[in-house]
Scaffold this motif. Structure first.
Motif, mmCIF file in Angstrom:
data_model
loop_
_atom_site.group_PDB
_atom_site.id
_atom_site.type_symbol
_atom_site.label_atom_id
_atom_site.label_comp_id
_atom_site.label_asym_id
_atom_site.label_seq_id
_atom_site.Cartn_x
_atom_site.Cartn_y
_atom_site.Cartn_z
ATOM 1 N N SER A 92 -6.102 -1.374 1.762
ATOM 2 C CA SER A 92 -5.813 0.048 1.608
ATOM 3 C C SER A 92 -6.822 0.793 2.489
ATOM 4 C CB SER A 92 -5.928 0.439 0.137
ATOM 5 O OG SER A 92 -5.436 1.746 -0.072
ATOM 6 N N PHE A 127 -1.515 -5.503 -12.035
ATOM 7 C CA PHE A 127 -0.668 -5.205 -10.880
ATOM 8 C C PHE A 127 -0.849 -6.298 -9.809
ATOM 9 C CE2 PHE A 127 -0.591 -2.872 -6.708
ATOM 10 C CZ PHE A 127 0.750 -2.498 -6.694
ATOM 11 N N ASN A 136 -1.675 1.324 3.543
ATOM 12 C CA ASN A 136 -1.371 -0.085 3.294
ATOM 13 C C ASN A 136 -0.874 -0.794 4.554
ATOM 14 O OD1 ASN A 136 -0.264 1.009 0.126
ATOM 15 N ND2 ASN A 136 -2.089 -0.232 0.440
ATOM 16 N N TYR A 186 -8.153 6.417 -10.751
ATOM 17 C CA TYR A 186 -7.304 6.429 -9.550
ATOM 18 C C TYR A 186 -7.022 7.881 -9.159
ATOM 19 C CZ TYR A 186 -3.918 4.829 -6.110
ATOM 20 O OH TYR A 186 -3.249 4.582 -4.930
ATOM 21 N N PHE A 196 2.459 0.173 -11.104
ATOM 22 C CA PHE A 196 1.941 1.136 -10.134
ATOM 23 C C PHE A 196 2.026 2.558 -10.694
ATOM 24 C CE2 PHE A 196 2.306 4.109 -6.573
ATOM 25 C CZ PHE A 196 0.992 4.002 -6.137
ATOM 26 N N GLU A 204 -3.904 -7.348 -0.433
ATOM 27 C CA GLU A 204 -3.636 -5.970 0.022
ATOM 28 C C GLU A 204 -4.841 -5.396 0.753
ATOM 29 O OE1 GLU A 204 -1.515 -2.237 -2.114
ATOM 30 O OE2 GLU A 204 -3.593 -2.494 -2.722
ATOM 31 N N TYR A 239 6.096 -4.920 -5.640
ATOM 32 C CA TYR A 239 6.947 -3.903 -6.265
ATOM 33 C C TYR A 239 8.281 -4.428 -6.794
ATOM 34 C CZ TYR A 239 3.321 -1.048 -4.276
ATOM 35 O OH TYR A 239 2.090 -0.534 -3.957
ATOM 36 N N MET A 275 -7.876 -6.085 -1.682
ATOM 37 C CA MET A 275 -7.609 -6.725 -2.976
ATOM 38 C C MET A 275 -7.417 -8.220 -2.743
ATOM 39 S SD MET A 275 -5.671 -4.375 -5.687
ATOM 40 C CE MET A 275 -4.002 -4.829 -5.276
ATOM 41 N N GLY A 286 1.359 9.905 -0.486
ATOM 42 C CA GLY A 286 0.834 8.779 -1.260
ATOM 43 C C GLY A 286 -0.139 7.888 -0.518
ATOM 44 N N SER A 287 -0.466 8.230 0.738
ATOM 45 C CA SER A 287 -1.314 7.362 1.558
ATOM 46 C C SER A 287 -0.726 5.964 1.681
ATOM 47 C CB SER A 287 -2.744 7.290 1.011
ATOM 48 O OG SER A 287 -3.628 6.908 2.052
ATOM 49 N N THR A 288 0.599 5.889 1.659
ATOM 50 C CA THR A 288 1.259 4.603 1.905
ATOM 51 C C THR A 288 0.885 4.090 3.290
ATOM 52 O OG1 THR A 288 3.055 5.338 0.499
ATOM 53 C CG2 THR A 288 3.500 3.414 1.844
ATOM 54 N N THR A 314 -4.966 -2.358 -12.673
ATOM 55 C CA THR A 314 -4.904 -2.818 -11.277
ATOM 56 C C THR A 314 -4.951 -4.349 -11.223
ATOM 57 O OG1 THR A 314 -6.030 -0.777 -10.653
ATOM 58 C CG2 THR A 314 -5.899 -2.488 -8.971
ATOM 59 N N TYR A 372 -10.051 0.995 -7.677
ATOM 60 C CA TYR A 372 -9.305 -0.266 -7.547
ATOM 61 C C TYR A 372 -9.821 -1.342 -8.495
ATOM 62 C CZ TYR A 372 -7.108 2.031 -3.628
ATOM 63 O OH TYR A 372 -6.396 2.921 -2.864
#
Ligand code: AVI
Length: 320
Positions: free
Chosen positions: A283, A217, A167, A58, A49, A281, A41, A253, A162-164, A214, A207
């Motif tokens: 998720s 990203f 992560n 998504y 993002f 990553e 980020y 990822m 956001g389902s953070t 993606t 994804y």
């Protein structure tokens, strides 16, 4: 971070860059190689993002927004008037606006590591919600911080959309939920968005979007290492891969090396075999049962859960 200490002597980096350098060098020396998703980020990564959140494949962002919109009255019904809304991490204000419109909050406390971002966000909200007290806190929301004195007497409602949470590794998710409970205090509530396990094809496509956003990203973390740490990653030498790991209930990822190659970063050389991965990553995707159990172990009780009609995504109200 032993690498950061040594690097700080050799290179004139600010503190954040020294930590970034130490993490990158340590994580690329591991087997298998990895990089932390928090380094996605930078300005470009945050913009990419935002583009991901509106991709046709998504589903999480638009589905969560739909739940917050459709279930706004239900959410408002369990929130006491005059409460302080504490948001862990402050992204785009679209979601928090929905809560602020439905519920009678007296104060909003966005907590984020980026002070500049917080300020811009607070200014925008002040115009539209002139009677709301806005008290930004510049802090890493995964570590303990104190709430502003002004909201001390108000009932607290945490917000983590956001389902953070997905992560975080399961142990980190547990630690975060425990820490949030401590920060918000006895009797607090928390509104949290959690992505659900579903058809693997749907997860895979979310994804591996057709437009390749993606992939950009994911690759951007290498661009960032080249720019900020003087690395020499050849971007055409790596390819984006996302897979669903069914046993561990997570999307992974990776960046896959297309050939045998070496990369130099700050005097360190990293050798890649053809096909070798950098794991960038995870998720995690939850079932309602597994999330309920996790919240319970962290000392929360699930008061209510809302999902969309296709049970793609879930929003939960927790009580401490
Ligand atoms: C921010 N986070 C919840 C996103 C996710 O879906 O895990 C990050 C992301 N990675 C690839 N696409 C989106």
């Amino acid at each position: 971070n032993v690498h950061a200490a040594a690097l700080a002597k050799a290179y004139p980096f600010d503190e954040a860059t020294s930590v970034f350098a130490g993490d990158v060098i340590g994580d690329l020396a591991r087997h298998p190689k990895r990089l932390s998703p928090k380094y996605f980020y930078d300005a470009t990564g945050s913009e990419l993002f935002e583009q991901i959140t509106v991709l046709p494949e998504y589903y999480p962002t638009r589905t969560e927004l739909g739940i917050l919109r459709d279930r706004g009255d239900g959410i408002a019904a369990i929130i006491p008037d005059g409460a302080a809304l504490v948001e862990f991490g402050a992204g785009a204000t679209t979601k928090v606006r929905l809560l602020l419109e439905h519920c009678e909050f007296a104060a909003y406390v966005p907590v984020d590591i980026s002070g500049d971002f917080l300020k811009a966000q607070a200014d925008g909200l002040r115009k539209d919600f002139p009677r709301l007290g806005i008290y930004p806190v510049a802090a890493d929301f995964t570590t303990p911080f104190t709430l502003p004195e002004a909201v001390a007497a108000m009932p607290k409602v945490g917000f983590f959309p956001g389902s953070t949470l997905g992560n975080f590794e399961p142990s980190e998710a547990l630690a975060f939920l425990r820490s949030a409970r401590k920060i918000l205090g006895h009797g607090a509530q928390m509104i949290i968005g959690v992505d659900l396990e579903k058809d693997e094809r749907v997860l895979y496509d979310a994804y591996n979007d057709a437009a390749g956003v993606t992939a950009r990203f994911n690759l951007n973390v290498l661009v960032r290492i080249n720019r900020e740490l003087g690395g020499n990653f050849d971007l055409s030498g790596f390819t984006h891969r996302s897979i669903y790991n069914r046993d561990r209930h997570r999307i992974e990822m990776h960046l896959i090396s297309r050939k045998a190659q070496t990369v130099r970063i700050l005097g360190n050389t990293f050798a890649f075999r053809p096909g070798e991965s950098i794991h960038t990553e995870n998720s995690y995707k939850y079932s309602l049962e597994r999330f309920t159990a996790l919240a319970r172990s962290a000392g929360w009780t699930v008061r209510e859960s809302w999902t969309d009609a296709n049970t793609m995504f879930s929003v939960h109200a927790l009580v401490a």
